[in-house]
Design a protein around this motif. Sequence first.
Motif, PDB file in Angstrom:
ATOM      1  N   VAL A   1     -15.866   6.179  -0.331  1.00  0.00           N
ATOM      2  CA  VAL A   1     -16.752   5.038  -0.580  1.00  0.00           C
ATOM      3  C   VAL A   1     -17.872   5.437  -1.541  1.00  0.00           C
ATOM      4  N   ILE A   2     -18.422   6.634  -1.355  1.00  0.00           N
ATOM      5  CA  ILE A   2     -19.480   7.118  -2.252  1.00  0.00           C
ATOM      6  C   ILE A   2     -18.965   7.242  -3.682  1.00  0.00           C
ATOM      7  N   ALA A   3     -17.755   7.784  -3.830  1.00  0.00           N
ATOM      8  CA  ALA A   3     -17.160   7.931  -5.158  1.00  0.00           C
ATOM      9  C   ALA A   3     -16.977   6.570  -5.824  1.00  0.00           C
ATOM     10  N   HIS A   4     -16.543   5.582  -5.031  1.00  0.00           N
ATOM     11  CA  HIS A   4     -16.360   4.229  -5.556  1.00  0.00           C
ATOM     12  C   HIS A   4     -17.710   3.631  -5.965  1.00  0.00           C
ATOM     13  N   ARG A   5     -18.733   3.827  -5.142  1.00  0.00           N
ATOM     14  CA  ARG A   5     -20.056   3.288  -5.443  1.00  0.00           C
ATOM     15  C   ARG A   5     -20.638   3.938  -6.702  1.00  0.00           C
ATOM     16  N   LEU A   6     -20.416   5.239  -6.875  1.00  0.00           N
ATOM     17  CA  LEU A   6     -20.935   5.925  -8.060  1.00  0.00           C
ATOM     18  C   LEU A   6     -20.260   5.424  -9.333  1.00  0.00           C
ATOM     19  N   LYS A   7     -18.956   5.183  -9.254  1.00  0.00           N
ATOM     20  CA  LYS A   7     -18.236   4.636 -10.406  1.00  0.00           C
ATOM     21  C   LYS A   7     -18.780   3.265 -10.776  1.00  0.00           C
ATOM     22  N   LYS A   8     -18.983   2.424  -9.752  1.00  0.00           N
ATOM     23  CA  LYS A   8     -19.520   1.095  -9.991  1.00  0.00           C
ATOM     24  C   LYS A   8     -20.968   1.155 -10.470  1.00  0.00           C
ATOM     25  N   SER A   9     -21.733   2.108  -9.932  1.00  0.00           N
ATOM     26  CA  SER A   9     -23.128   2.268 -10.333  1.00  0.00           C
ATOM     27  C   SER A   9     -23.250   2.590 -11.808  1.00  0.00           C
ATOM     28  N   ARG A  10     -22.362   3.456 -12.302  1.00  0.00           N
ATOM     29  CA  ARG A  10     -22.389   3.804 -13.720  1.00  0.00           C
ATOM     30  C   ARG A  10     -22.132   2.562 -14.577  1.00  0.00           C
ATOM     31  N   GLU A  11     -21.181   1.738 -14.154  1.00  0.00           N
ATOM     32  CA  GLU A  11     -20.880   0.499 -14.878  1.00  0.00           C
ATOM     33  C   GLU A  11     -22.076  -0.451 -14.852  1.00  0.00           C
ATOM     34  N   GLU A  12     -22.758  -0.512 -13.698  1.00  0.00           N
ATOM     35  CA  GLU A  12     -23.918  -1.398 -13.574  1.00  0.00           C
ATOM     36  C   GLU A  12     -25.083  -0.907 -14.427  1.00  0.00           C
ATOM     37  N   ILE A  13     -25.311   0.398 -14.432  1.00  0.00           N
ATOM     38  CA  ILE A  13     -26.413   0.964 -15.223  1.00  0.00           C
ATOM     39  C   ILE A  13     -26.199   0.698 -16.713  1.00  0.00           C
ATOM     40  N   GLU A  14     -24.952   0.689 -17.142  1.00  0.00           N
ATOM     41  CA  GLU A  14     -24.649   0.380 -18.545  1.00  0.00           C
ATOM     42  C   GLU A  14     -25.106  -1.026 -18.927  1.00  0.00           C
ATOM     43  N   GLN A  15     -25.201  -1.927 -17.936  1.00  0.00           N
ATOM     44  CA  GLN A  15     -25.628  -3.300 -18.201  1.00  0.00           C
ATOM     45  C   GLN A  15     -27.145  -3.479 -18.169  1.00  0.00           C
ATOM     46  N   SER A  16     -27.886  -2.415 -17.876  1.00  0.00           N
ATOM     47  CA  SER A  16     -29.338  -2.527 -17.744  1.00  0.00           C
ATOM     48  C   SER A  16     -30.015  -2.979 -19.037  1.00  0.00           C
ATOM     49  N   LEU A  17     -29.382  -2.716 -20.172  1.00  0.00           N
ATOM     50  CA  LEU A  17     -29.966  -3.126 -21.450  1.00  0.00           C
ATOM     51  C   LEU A  17     -29.967  -4.646 -21.638  1.00  0.00           C
ATOM     52  N   LEU A  18     -29.232  -5.364 -20.784  1.00  0.00           N
ATOM     53  CA  LEU A  18     -29.215  -6.827 -20.855  1.00  0.00           C
ATOM     54  C   LEU A  18     -30.431  -7.434 -20.156  1.00  0.00           C
ATOM     55  N   PHE A  19     -31.186  -6.616 -19.421  1.00  0.00           N
ATOM     56  CA  PHE A  19     -32.342  -7.102 -18.675  1.00  0.00           C
ATOM     57  C   PHE A  19     -33.600  -7.074 -19.543  1.00  0.00           C
ATOM     58  N   ASP A  20     -34.618  -7.831 -19.110  1.00  0.00           N
ATOM     59  CA  ASP A  20     -35.875  -7.896 -19.865  1.00  0.00           C
ATOM     60  C   ASP A  20     -36.678  -6.612 -19.742  1.00  0.00           C
ATOM     61  N   TYR A  21     -36.675  -6.025 -18.548  1.00  0.00           N
ATOM     62  CA  TYR A  21     -37.454  -4.813 -18.286  1.00  0.00           C
ATOM     63  C   TYR A  21     -36.605  -3.808 -17.514  1.00  0.00           C
ATOM     64  N   VAL A  22     -36.945  -2.529 -17.664  1.00  0.00           N
ATOM     65  CA  VAL A  22     -36.277  -1.452 -16.930  1.00  0.00           C
ATOM     66  C   VAL A  22     -37.346  -0.539 -16.333  1.00  0.00           C
ATOM     67  N   ILE A  23     -37.193  -0.225 -15.039  1.00  0.00           N
ATOM     68  CA  ILE A  23     -38.111   0.675 -14.346  1.00  0.00           C
ATOM     69  C   ILE A  23     -37.297   1.845 -13.791  1.00  0.00           C
ATOM     70  N   VAL A  24     -37.787   3.059 -13.999  1.00  0.00           N
ATOM     71  CA  VAL A  24     -37.142   4.236 -13.403  1.00  0.00           C
ATOM     72  C   VAL A  24     -37.834   4.544 -12.083  1.00  0.00           C
ATOM     73  N   ASN A  25     -37.073   4.510 -10.990  1.00  0.00           N
ATOM     74  CA  ASN A  25     -37.641   4.776  -9.667  1.00  0.00           C
ATOM     75  C   ASN A  25     -37.613   6.273  -9.378  1.00  0.00           C
ATOM     76  N   GLN A  26     -38.456   6.993 -10.108  1.00  0.00           N
ATOM     77  CA  GLN A  26     -38.601   8.440  -9.895  1.00  0.00           C
ATOM     78  C   GLN A  26     -39.507   8.695  -8.697  1.00  0.00           C
ATOM     79  N   GLU A  27     -40.610   7.954  -8.666  1.00  0.00           N
ATOM     80  CA  GLU A  27     -41.600   8.101  -7.596  1.00  0.00           C
ATOM     81  C   GLU A  27     -41.995   6.695  -7.159  1.00  0.00           C
ATOM     82  N   LEU A  28     -41.904   6.420  -5.862  1.00  0.00           N
ATOM     83  CA  LEU A  28     -41.995   5.057  -5.344  1.00  0.00           C
ATOM     84  C   LEU A  28     -43.313   4.369  -5.688  1.00  0.00           C
ATOM     85  N   THR A  29     -44.434   5.066  -5.546  1.00  0.00           N
ATOM     86  CA  THR A  29     -45.735   4.455  -5.823  1.00  0.00           C
ATOM     87  C   THR A  29     -45.852   4.030  -7.272  1.00  0.00           C
TER      88      THR A  29
END
Length: 203
Positions: free
Chosen positions: A144-172
């Motif tokens: 399941v993790i392997a499947h989610r990671l594959k899908k996650s990579r595909e989803e991250i590739e679509q991030s450029l279609l969004f207005d803004y992008v935030i990197v959640n490195q540190e929650l605050t």
Amino acid sequence: MLQSGHIFIVSAASGTGKTTLVSRLSTHQPDIRISISHTTRAPREGEQNGVHYHFVSRTEFEEMIAGNMFIEHANVYGNYYGTSLKAVESLTQQGFNVILEIDVQGAEQMRRLLPEATSIFILPPSMTELTERLKNRGTDSEDVIAHRLKKSREEIEQSLLFDYVIVNQELTQAEQDLLAIIRSVGLRAQAQSQTITRILTGE
């Protein structure tokens, strides 16, 4: 005169911390509300009906689809998820900024249906970090993790279609970035039209 709220579409790859981030922000900011989605999946430990999701049967969900009660709906990993049109409209009319925390598939529908909404994608610091977060959950098998990671990579590739992008490195810091985006949208001249009219008319 009550200023109408705005709609914010927040999406992320699984395991990025989207739910924690938007929940924390809404707790700290009384003018921000999270739209509670309907879903057919079973509640996870600690989740409450009407608080985290509206948990409904597959039959109930499909009846709601037939009644055009959703702005968007999607089938994700075999379960339905959907956003109620009536609930979102009610909150924005009350002046709340509404966050729609939805998957990438649903966000694509939402951007078409609500072009005035602001879309935001939450990124993990790295794929390595994302893999560790998914493993540390302790709820999924290796397959399941392997499947989610594959899908996650595909989803991250679509991030450029969004207005803004935030990197959640540190929650605050990620929370501050998300709040800055929401505040900036509210300060646009068009969004302040009612305020401008009030000043000019002396109301």
